[in-house]
Design a protein around this motif. Structure first.
Motif, PDB file in Angstrom:
ATOM      1  N   ALA A 186       5.444 -16.107   0.839  1.00  0.00           N
ATOM      2  CA  ALA A 186       4.635 -15.041   0.230  1.00  0.00           C
ATOM      3  C   ALA A 186       3.609 -15.619  -0.730  1.00  0.00           C
ATOM      4  O   ALA A 186       2.457 -15.155  -0.787  1.00  0.00           O
ATOM      5  CB  ALA A 186       5.543 -14.050  -0.485  1.00  0.00           C
ATOM      6  N   ASN A 187       3.998 -16.637  -1.472  1.00  0.00           N
ATOM      7  CA  ASN A 187       3.073 -17.252  -2.421  1.00  0.00           C
ATOM      8  C   ASN A 187       1.907 -17.915  -1.696  1.00  0.00           C
ATOM      9  O   ASN A 187       0.745 -17.765  -2.089  1.00  0.00           O
ATOM     10  CB  ASN A 187       3.804 -18.279  -3.274  1.00  0.00           C
ATOM     11  CG  ASN A 187       2.895 -18.938  -4.297  1.00  0.00           C
ATOM     12  OD1 ASN A 187       2.304 -18.273  -5.148  1.00  0.00           O
ATOM     13  ND2 ASN A 187       2.767 -20.256  -4.214  1.00  0.00           N
ATOM     14  N   GLY A 239       3.179  -9.882  -1.414  1.00  0.00           N
ATOM     15  CA  GLY A 239       4.582  -9.529  -1.231  1.00  0.00           C
ATOM     16  C   GLY A 239       5.565 -10.458  -1.913  1.00  0.00           C
ATOM     17  O   GLY A 239       6.764 -10.412  -1.629  1.00  0.00           O
ATOM     18  N   ILE A 240       5.094 -11.252  -2.876  1.00  0.00           N
ATOM     19  CA  ILE A 240       5.974 -12.253  -3.467  1.00  0.00           C
ATOM     20  C   ILE A 240       7.115 -11.635  -4.270  1.00  0.00           C
ATOM     21  O   ILE A 240       8.241 -12.145  -4.265  1.00  0.00           O
ATOM     22  CB  ILE A 240       5.159 -13.248  -4.328  1.00  0.00           C
ATOM     23  CG1 ILE A 240       6.038 -14.451  -4.732  1.00  0.00           C
ATOM     24  CG2 ILE A 240       4.555 -12.571  -5.557  1.00  0.00           C
ATOM     25  CD1 ILE A 240       5.255 -15.572  -5.365  1.00  0.00           C
ATOM     26  N   MET A 280       9.983  -0.902   0.885  1.00  0.00           N
ATOM     27  CA  MET A 280       8.781  -0.064   0.923  1.00  0.00           C
ATOM     28  C   MET A 280       7.654  -0.802   0.211  1.00  0.00           C
ATOM     29  O   MET A 280       7.726  -1.046  -1.001  1.00  0.00           O
ATOM     30  CB  MET A 280       9.052   1.276   0.218  1.00  0.00           C
ATOM     31  CG  MET A 280      10.134   2.105   0.880  1.00  0.00           C
ATOM     32  SD  MET A 280      10.522   3.620  -0.068  1.00  0.00           S
ATOM     33  CE  MET A 280      11.434   2.912  -1.449  1.00  0.00           C
ATOM     34  N   LEU A 281       6.641  -1.168   0.983  1.00  0.00           N
ATOM     35  CA  LEU A 281       5.501  -1.901   0.438  1.00  0.00           C
ATOM     36  C   LEU A 281       4.251  -1.039   0.528  1.00  0.00           C
ATOM     37  O   LEU A 281       3.967  -0.445   1.579  1.00  0.00           O
ATOM     38  CB  LEU A 281       5.269  -3.204   1.208  1.00  0.00           C
ATOM     39  CG  LEU A 281       6.400  -4.230   1.213  1.00  0.00           C
ATOM     40  CD1 LEU A 281       5.996  -5.450   2.028  1.00  0.00           C
ATOM     41  CD2 LEU A 281       6.790  -4.629  -0.203  1.00  0.00           C
ATOM     42  N   TYR A 282       3.487  -0.986  -0.576  1.00  0.00           N
ATOM     43  CA  TYR A 282       2.211  -0.272  -0.604  1.00  0.00           C
ATOM     44  C   TYR A 282       1.128  -1.284  -0.954  1.00  0.00           C
ATOM     45  O   TYR A 282       1.252  -2.024  -1.941  1.00  0.00           O
ATOM     46  CB  TYR A 282       2.224   0.843  -1.652  1.00  0.00           C
ATOM     47  CG  TYR A 282       3.047   2.039  -1.241  1.00  0.00           C
ATOM     48  CD1 TYR A 282       2.437   3.195  -0.756  1.00  0.00           C
ATOM     49  CD2 TYR A 282       4.435   2.013  -1.322  1.00  0.00           C
ATOM     50  CE1 TYR A 282       3.196   4.302  -0.374  1.00  0.00           C
ATOM     51  CE2 TYR A 282       5.200   3.100  -0.945  1.00  0.00           C
ATOM     52  CZ  TYR A 282       4.571   4.240  -0.476  1.00  0.00           C
ATOM     53  OH  TYR A 282       5.332   5.328  -0.091  1.00  0.00           O
ATOM     54  N   PRO A 327      -1.579  -7.766   7.688  1.00  0.00           N
ATOM     55  CA  PRO A 327      -0.945  -8.608   8.709  1.00  0.00           C
ATOM     56  C   PRO A 327       0.051  -9.612   8.140  1.00  0.00           C
ATOM     57  O   PRO A 327       1.146  -9.796   8.694  1.00  0.00           O
ATOM     58  CB  PRO A 327      -2.136  -9.304   9.378  1.00  0.00           C
ATOM     59  CG  PRO A 327      -3.281  -8.369   9.166  1.00  0.00           C
ATOM     60  CD  PRO A 327      -3.053  -7.794   7.799  1.00  0.00           C
ATOM     61  N   ASN A 328      -0.304 -10.264   7.034  1.00  0.00           N
ATOM     62  CA  ASN A 328       0.607 -11.236   6.436  1.00  0.00           C
ATOM     63  C   ASN A 328       1.853 -10.560   5.859  1.00  0.00           C
ATOM     64  O   ASN A 328       2.955 -11.123   5.898  1.00  0.00           O
ATOM     65  CB  ASN A 328      -0.101 -12.041   5.343  1.00  0.00           C
ATOM     66  CG  ASN A 328      -1.067 -13.066   5.923  1.00  0.00           C
ATOM     67  OD1 ASN A 328      -0.997 -13.408   7.109  1.00  0.00           O
ATOM     68  ND2 ASN A 328      -1.976 -13.557   5.099  1.00  0.00           N
ATOM     69  N   LEU A 329       1.689  -9.347   5.312  1.00  0.00           N
ATOM     70  CA  LEU A 329       2.853  -8.616   4.810  1.00  0.00           C
ATOM     71  C   LEU A 329       3.804  -8.268   5.961  1.00  0.00           C
ATOM     72  O   LEU A 329       5.026  -8.356   5.814  1.00  0.00           O
ATOM     73  CB  LEU A 329       2.417  -7.334   4.096  1.00  0.00           C
ATOM     74  CG  LEU A 329       1.804  -7.481   2.695  1.00  0.00           C
ATOM     75  CD1 LEU A 329       1.348  -6.126   2.174  1.00  0.00           C
ATOM     76  CD2 LEU A 329       2.810  -8.096   1.728  1.00  0.00           C
TER      77      LEU A 329
END
Length: 505
Positions: A8-9, A63-64, A88-90, A98-100
């Motif tokens: 994520a980093n 998303g880290i 749950m990601l916003y 795409p990376n998330l």
């Protein structure tokens, strides 16, 4: 071994390298370093987990933080591990989606290997405009972690400020709306963690947000980064930041403590000191509900009930706003002009005028009279001081020594006076010395990371009896050093020996 946090980093850093500095500031979002992400997550999910844990990252970026929480949950012993994780990601920026999605698939694989069910949803929308944020309904098992954007919003034209008006007072900052909106979603037993600028802890603009947090959360722990550069060193962010951990609101037991830790940045987290401070030492119990980070569990102002108002004083801000008063401000003295004081004229315990910088005179006329103040004893102080200054308050007793019946005070100054009366020289000296003392300096540094001491904080400041302030003013003398001030003030406040002993040089 490459971890979820590492992946994520790398994704987040790869994205930020495509942005200019101006673009990054306009977005108001800076990526969380891995060390700090893990530090936040480990404390957030410490202890046994519920079977079904809902993890929310409302401003996901790379998303880290979500990755750090999932890592921490999966690293638990099997008996303490959740049976199901719902992520749950916003994220508003389409380029990050795409990376998330790839990161979530890796989280799913790691969860399956640990025997944990895993579901995820990624919403490419502004969280503050989402049905979840606007509902305000508690979600059982919710664990929120966030490094939200920080930028100011126009409360009348920005839809987010209008829709979250319950958390708006004055000039809103978007990060406080994220804090407040997610606090409303946190059910008893749920957990909540944010890393933000420290400014939400004090000041009028964040009062509504603080009240919202305290209605829905119990603040359990706070961590202060005391360096303004080391919290987000890779992004060169100049902010004093704080991490807050909280749990869903339940009855606060009498005598409850808040754990407070401090470090310069991420590198010295392992050696950060720990304090357990009574809730009442950290959270104000009045209408402002300001937070502070005192270094001592005991309150040096214990038992003081006096304020500036009860002593008959008032604090105001200088009325001369330079661009609005330009037709009256003069470079040189002349017929009808009086002195105009700016920041550079106010030194610690001394007024120096003129200093041959800027325009130091203002025309005193019927049209400009409203922006002038009587030329009488008062305490004049800077509203802002450099971070490197030895004391947070830079002030001086002004005894009316400049020419004219009135003087002008520029808007970056505050002044304390006696409305409808006359402040004595001893009162002015005593007030100035007390405000510049180390005991008051510690109070203001605990109250806020900002270098501004505003009028609200001065009005709330507890003061010793007026007789003590006058006694300090009679003893301390003109233009005292800070060492001299501390010597006199400490003796006066502790009353362990006669104040006159402090006059021994």
């Amino acid at each position: 071994m490459t971890t979820l946090v590492d992946i994520a980093n790398a994704s987040g850093r790869s994205f930020t390298t495509t942005l200019t500095r101006a673009e990054q500031r306009e977005m108001g979002q800076f990526m969380t370093p891995p060390t700090i992400a893990r530090f936040m997550a480990e404390r957030l999910v410490a202890g046994p987990s519920q079977y079904h844990v809902r993890v929310l990252e409302p401003a996901a970026g790379g998303g880290i933080l979500a990755a750090a929480v999932v890592e921490a949950l999966l690293a638990k012993a099997p008996a303490d591990r959740p049976g199901r994780i719902e992520l749950m990601l916003y994220e508003l920026d389409t380029r990050l989606i795409p990376n998330l999605r790839d990161l979530c698939l890796l989280m799913s694989q790691s969860s399956v290997l640990a025997g944990v069910e895993f579901d995820f949803v990624i919403e490419n929308v502004d969280f503050l405009m989402s049905p979840l944020a606007l509902s305000g309904e508690q979600l059982p098992g919710l664990v929120t972690i966030s490094n939200p954007p920080f930028l100011k919003l126009n409360k009348t034209t920005d839809a987010r400020a209008r829709l979250h008006a319950y958390a708006v007072h004055g000039q809103p900052n978007i990060y406080a709306l994220f804090m407040a909106a997610t606090a409303r979603l946190t059910a008893p037993g749920g957990r909540w963690c944010f890393i933000t600028p420290r400014s939400w802890m004090a000041g009028e603009y964040f009062k509504a947000a603080r009240h919202t947090l305290l209605r829905h959360l119990n603040i359990d722990s706070l961590h202060a980064f005391e360096s303004r550069t080391e919290g987000f060193e890779e992004d060169a962010v100049l902010q004093e930041t704080v991490i807050a951990w909280a749990s869903g609101r339940a009855t606060v037991e009498h005598g409850a403590n808040i754990m407070v830790t401090r470090s310069q940045g991420g590198a010295d987290l392992a050696t950060a000191g720990v304090q357990a401070l009574p809730v009442e030492r950290v959270v104000g119990d009045d209408e402002h509900a300001m937070f502070s980070l005192p270094r001592d569990a005991t309150n040096p102002f214990e038992g003081w009930t006096a304020t500036l108002k009860t002593h008959g004083f008032e604090v105001s801000t200088g009325r001369v706003v330079a661009f609005r008063a330009s037709e009256y401000i003069r470079e040189y003295s002349g017929v009808g002009t009086v002195p105009l004081l700016w920041l550079q004229h106010v030194r610690q315990q001394q007024i120096l005028w003129p200093v041959q910088k800027k325009r130091e005179h203002i025309l005193a006329s019927a049209q400009s009279a409203w922006m002038l103040v009587p030329n009488a004893p008062m305490v004049v102080m800077r509203r802002f001081s450099p971070k490197e200054d030895e004391r947070r308050v830079t002030c001086a007793a002004y005894l009316g020594q400049l020419p004219g019946d009135a003087i002008g005070l520029e808007n970056h100054l505050n002044y304390i006076y006696r409305p409808g009366g006359h402040m004595t020289p001893a009162e002015a000296r005593g007030l100035a010395a007390f405000l510049a003392s180390s005991v008051v300096d510690a109070h203001f540094r605990a109250l806020a990371g900002s270098t501004q001491v505003n009028a609200t904080e001065l009005r709330k400041l507890p003061f010793p009896p007026l007789a003590v302030l006058v006694h300090i003013g009679e003893i301390v003398g003109d233009f005292p050093s800070l060492n001299r001030i501390d010597q006199v003030v400490n003796v006066a406040l502790t009353a362990q020996r006669p104040i006159e002993e402090a006059t021994t040089a």
